[in-house]
Enzyme design. Structure first.
Site, short mmCIF file in Angstrom:
data_model
loop_
_atom_site.label_atom_id
_atom_site.label_comp_id
_atom_site.label_asym_id
_atom_site.label_seq_id
_atom_site.Cartn_x
_atom_site.Cartn_y
_atom_site.Cartn_z
CD1 TRP A 138 5.04 -8.34 3.85
CD2 TRP A 138 3.98 -6.46 4.45
NE1 TRP A 138 5.83 -7.71 4.80
CE2 TRP A 138 5.19 -6.55 5.19
CE3 TRP A 138 3.15 -5.36 4.67
CZ2 TRP A 138 5.59 -5.58 6.10
CZ3 TRP A 138 3.53 -4.38 5.60
CH2 TRP A 138 4.75 -4.51 6.30
CG ASP A 150 9.16 -9.37 5.03
OD1 ASP A 150 8.72 -8.23 5.28
OD2 ASP A 150 10.32 -9.74 5.29
CE1 TYR A 200 4.80 -5.37 10.81
CE2 TYR A 200 2.91 -3.89 10.93
CZ TYR A 200 4.21 -4.22 11.29
OH TYR A 200 4.90 -3.40 12.15
#
Length: 494
Positions: free
Chosen positions: A425, A445, A429
């Site tokens: 994640w 997510d 990101y």
């Protein structure tokens, strides 16, 4: 090889449709001039028109840019600059100035291919060589500075990547048939007469307010000032002691113009190209909404979201290290809590300037060297999170990681997930907002898995499979789903 449909180009030209701005250029054989599709001049006869895929291709064919519609204001052709194709990665390097100080062989080496093969890829894809792309980019930026400012000619030359004023004058006169002094702006600004103001074009629709909303929730106090209609931030403008603080202010253009207005205060000329490119990438100004909607709009989950918010863009970050630190601060806490942690970190380790730009702007984010061994106790971080920030700072400071624009997504993710405390994640990101990669996808997510699952929450594997058809624009799908979730939350809260 990408080809143009003359019928589509003709219709867009006659309609002066701004959505096609930068996707092709109209060259008028009788005048030797090339224009944007939205040029306000009387349209020439179809028999006198040729179409080109890029400004570089039009200039290579011997055409000069129109002084009325100003092709230098066109947003870049987004498709060629996105994804992990070799041409896209090479274009990102050229836009970052890689050819200003090094030969083409260096770019080819960074991409692990031969120089001849790279040149052939450019000719097959764009119709021009990498050097011609670079030359057009430099001269068009110079043309914008000449038209919109009263910067000294030596500063214009330096900002455009020329080593000497003589070389700049010769290149400009050879390409455009007039000396650069003929384009000197009459109502422009110069640093000693207030901020330098430039227009940054985009293809509508563009929901600037939504980008500001997203950034405002994640803003860095003292470094950024984000209102309902503007974005401003402090800039690191060089090591000169006692220099006036440098900062930027971005706001909508005038009278519905499809452009943002960028005001730059006390910015040295040689930093202008980098700052302009950072702003363009941060606000995704080269996106092509029509292409995105045509690809993502076939999915029933995304179709109504695109119709509701057609102008959403991928809001990036100014600096990759800032984004990475922010990603760690945001692990398993709310956006508001992460913002509080960021404020504390900046207050303790950021550089407070003796003279701020404004009451809201007075600090710079600490560089990796300042955080690799920094004391992070007492600001609310767990020991594990603090160790992760130390590891990121050390890896970037030692050159083991970077945000080089030519990186492929898979390579970037693999390098970052090798660090302690960085999972899939966080890596995706950081790739979304720091590397600004359009296909980064944080499949783990929770919001995405809930929105995509309807009555159930998808597993990470199911989410990844569900999004396979969204490639190579998965990041834009993420933005739509995140905004939809925020809108739903607001409706329920009200």
């Amino acid at each position: 090889m990408h080809t143009l449909d003359p019928l589509v180009c003709e219709r867009a030209r006659l309609a002066r449709d701004p959505r096609f701005d930068g996707l092709f250029f109209t060259a008028v054989k009788t005048t030797g001039i090339y224009c944007r599709p939205l040029c306000p001049a009387p349209p020439p006869k179809p028999a006198n028109v040729d179409y080109y895929r890029s400004a570089a291709e039009a200039e290579a064919a011997g055409f000069r840019p129109c002084l009325r519609c100003r092709p230098e204001l066109s947003p870049a052709q987004g498709g060629w600059r996105r994804g992990d194709t070799l041409v896209a990665r090479a274009l990102r390097l050229i836009e970052a100035g890689a050819l200003d100080d090094a030969p083409l062989a260096d770019i080819a080496r960074r991409l692990h291919l031969g120089e001849r093969h790279l040149r052939r890829l450019f000719v097959d894809t764009l119709g021009v060589s990498p050097q011609q792309v670079q030359a057009t980019r430099r001269l068009l930026f110079a043309k914008q500075l000449l038209s919109e400012s009263r910067l000294p000619m030596t500063d214009v030359a330096a900002a455009s990547g020329f080593r000497s004023l003589r070389r700049f004058n010769a290149a400009f006169s050879s390409a455009y048939g007039i000396p650069p002094t003929r384009l000197r702006g009459q109502r422009g600004t110069a640093p000693d007469h207030g901020p330098l103001t430039l227009r940054l074009g985009y293809r509508p629709p563009f929901d600037f307010a939504a980008s500001l909303d997203f950034l405002r929730l994640r803003g860095l106090p003292g470094i950024e000032d984000i209102g309902t209609h503007h974005y401003a931030r402090m800039l690191q403008a060089g090591p000169q002691p006692g220099a006036a603080p440098a900062w930027l202010h971005l706001s909508p253009g005038d009278d519905g113009e499809p452009a943002l207005r960028l005001r730059l205060h006390n910015v040295p000329a040689d930093l202008l190209p980098d700052i302009v490119q950072r702003v363009r990438r941060m606000f995704d100004l080269d996106a092509d909404p029509a292409t995105l909607h045509a690809h993502l709009g076939t999915d029933p989950l995304l179709t109504p979201l695109l119709a509701t918010r057609p102008g959403l863009r991928l809001a990036g970050g100014w600096d990759g290290f800032e984004v990475a630190v922010r990603a760690v601060l945001g692990q398993q806490v709310s956006v508001a809590a992460a913002t509080t942690l960021a404020r504390r970190l900046v207050e303790r380790h950021g550089q407070r300037l003796p003279v701020g730009a404004t009451e809201q702007l007075h600090s710079l984010f600490p560089p990796p060297a300042a955080l690799r061994d920094a004391d992070l106790d007492g600001i609310g971080l767990t020991r594990q999170r603090a160790a992760t920030i130390h590891a990121i700072a050390a890896a970037l400071d030692d050159g083991l990681l970077d945000f080089a624009p030519e990186q492929a997504l898979d390579d970037f993710i693999a390098a970052w997930t090798a660090l302690p405390g960085i999972g899939g994640w966080s890596a995706h990101y950081i790739a979304m907002r720091g590397l600004r990669h359009p296909d980064a996808f944080p499949a783990g997510d929770l919001i995405l898995r809930r929105r995509a699952g309807g009555s159930r929450t998808l597993t990470e594997r199911q989410m990844r499979e569900r999004a396979e058809d969204w490639r190579p624009w998965r990041s834009h799908a993420v933005v739509q789903l995140w905004h939809a979730a925020a809108d739903t939350h607001t409706e329920r809260s009200s």
